[in-house]
Design an enzyme around this catalytic site. Sequence first.
Site, PDB file in Angstrom:
ATOM      1  N   GLY A 139       0.807  -1.215   0.000  1.00 35.23           N
ATOM      2  CA  GLY A 139       0.000   0.000   0.000  1.00 35.23           C
ATOM      3  C   GLY A 139       0.838   1.261   0.000  1.00 35.23           C
ATOM      4  N   GLY A 172       2.558   3.850   1.453  1.00 36.21           N
ATOM      5  CA  GLY A 172       3.085   4.170   2.764  1.00 36.21           C
ATOM      6  C   GLY A 172       3.489   5.620   2.930  1.00 36.21           C
ATOM      7  NE  ARG A 173       8.521   7.130  -0.284  1.00 35.09           N
ATOM      8  CZ  ARG A 173       9.359   7.857  -0.997  1.00 35.09           C
ATOM      9  NH1 ARG A 173       9.590   9.105  -0.670  1.00 35.09           N
ATOM     10  NH2 ARG A 173       9.993   7.350  -2.034  1.00 35.09           N
ATOM     11  CG  ASP A 233       9.343   9.603   8.166  1.00 40.52           C
ATOM     12  OD1 ASP A 233       9.107   9.112   7.040  1.00 40.52           O
ATOM     13  OD2 ASP A 233      10.438  10.141   8.447  1.00 40.52           O
ATOM     14  CG  ASP A 242       5.389  -3.139  -5.108  1.00 40.53           C
ATOM     15  OD1 ASP A 242       5.978  -4.233  -5.193  1.00 40.53           O
ATOM     16  OD2 ASP A 242       5.939  -2.110  -4.688  1.00 40.53           O
ATOM     17  CG  ASN A 243       7.691  -0.336  -7.744  1.00 41.46           C
ATOM     18  OD1 ASN A 243       6.873   0.273  -7.055  1.00 41.46           O
ATOM     19  ND2 ASN A 243       8.882  -0.677  -7.292  1.00 41.46           N
TER      20      ASN A 243
END
Length: 520
Positions: free
Chosen positions: A87, A89-90, A122, A252-253
């Site tokens: 998913g 993530g950023r 983060d 996923d890319n």
Amino acid sequence: MTAFTVQHSLFDLGSFFTQPASPKAVQAPQWIAFNQTLAEQLQLPAELHATQTGLSVWSGNHVPEWAKPRAHAYAGHQFGNLVPQLGDGRALLLAEIIDKHGKHWDVQLKGAGPTPFSRGGDGRSAIGPVLREYLLSESMFVLGVPTTRALAAVASGELVFRDQGGVPGAVFTRVASSHLRIGSFQFASLHGGAEKVKQLADYAIARHYPELQDRTGIERYLAFLHAVAMKQAELISQWLRVGFIHGVMNTDNTSICGETIDYGPAAFLDSYHPQKVFSSIDRRGRYAFSSQPAIAQWNLARLAECLLPLLTVAPESNDEASAKAARENAIAVATRVLDEYSARAQALWLSTMASKMGIEHAQAEDDTLIQDFLVVLQTHDVDYTQAFWQLANELIENSGESASGESVLVEPTAPAASLFAKPDDYLAWRQRWLQRLSDNQRSVHDTVNAMRSVNPALIPRNHRIAEAITEVEESGSLKRFYTLLNAWKTPYHMPTSELELELYQAPSKAEEVQRTFCGT
């Protein structure tokens, strides 16, 4: 100007595919770059351009009414290992914008803070990966390679902490035809089964392959798999044409639209080496330059696995043998598509490489001529971009003498022979090449122009990008970034200015970039 138009069609599929997430405000946003031309294509209101309002929106400090930020769920094979849930993530998908041509584009913030898929991270981005993606994606666009685009880059005024310590942070705005990946279908298959795979496939067909809308049943989803496969074949052929290495071709890319997406460890070849790898984590060479066509096929096989329930004819009886036969038939029809991909990829490679050599109509026997040239480049450690650019100069009268064997002449107007300190192998190949070109029906002038149109003189070389990143990290200056961004807008014309001649040069051994990093 036509009204600014947005939709949220992926969000309308429900919370299974996306999760709500809000950007986290940054302390002191400042402009790095804004793509005015793309903004006009998207018909963005003037206040969303390089203004204070635009700065607030594209930094994630303000969410406008038209945006509904959500993070997309997907799985993926990373270096061959399946991760059931990854998913965004950023990254946050803000909206789907319809441009002045009626084309739909996803607009996404990257580095705007944590999401439900951040896995403890983060959700931020260092400035280096933002500069890299901006330069690479916009360079790929002008090179004519299908790609996501850069709309905006904003410095956050904050530090992000990675292995190298605290580095300046930034937020990137990416525009893509879609952010659906093969990993999106893997997530649907793993967590929702055939029903969710069908829902996502129907959505992808309606949005990206509307010509398939009238098809029904198995034919519909088989045609979808075929369409995605052909897009991948076309994309990879363009990567090979310009010497591009994606670096991390995980499922996923891999976009189902056939666009280059996710420029983490991406880089361009300098000296030609087919097994060249740049990614710092690709220690076994899985995603090497020459392996990219085969990896794309492997990734497509994973998509086919997800679609198998939709390609399976319901057996007339419920016995185990009938079910097995139905599944085997589904595998057989999917395998035929993968075989068609392989044949198409090879045909595109042949025609693309032949065009780089000025061959007007590629023939099967040209494969040997092309492969032999690449072997000569590899053997003599010759730069890929310069070799093909200067090859055209061999057809121009008075272009200069061949290399003497004592020095290597690297000038955009010099013949390719001058790139070889010991040119005997090349000169032997050259005679065969010139003989092959005698079959062309077009003039030498037209052949040279055709070669110039597919062989760039200027590419976003890795060491130049590294210079720009180092400059901004050490001094805060974006001068080199802007210089490169502007210079790389015209890659196919003869370098003449002092700057262009500088950027035409390949790196010295000391300047070569051996490893690139994802920057997550």
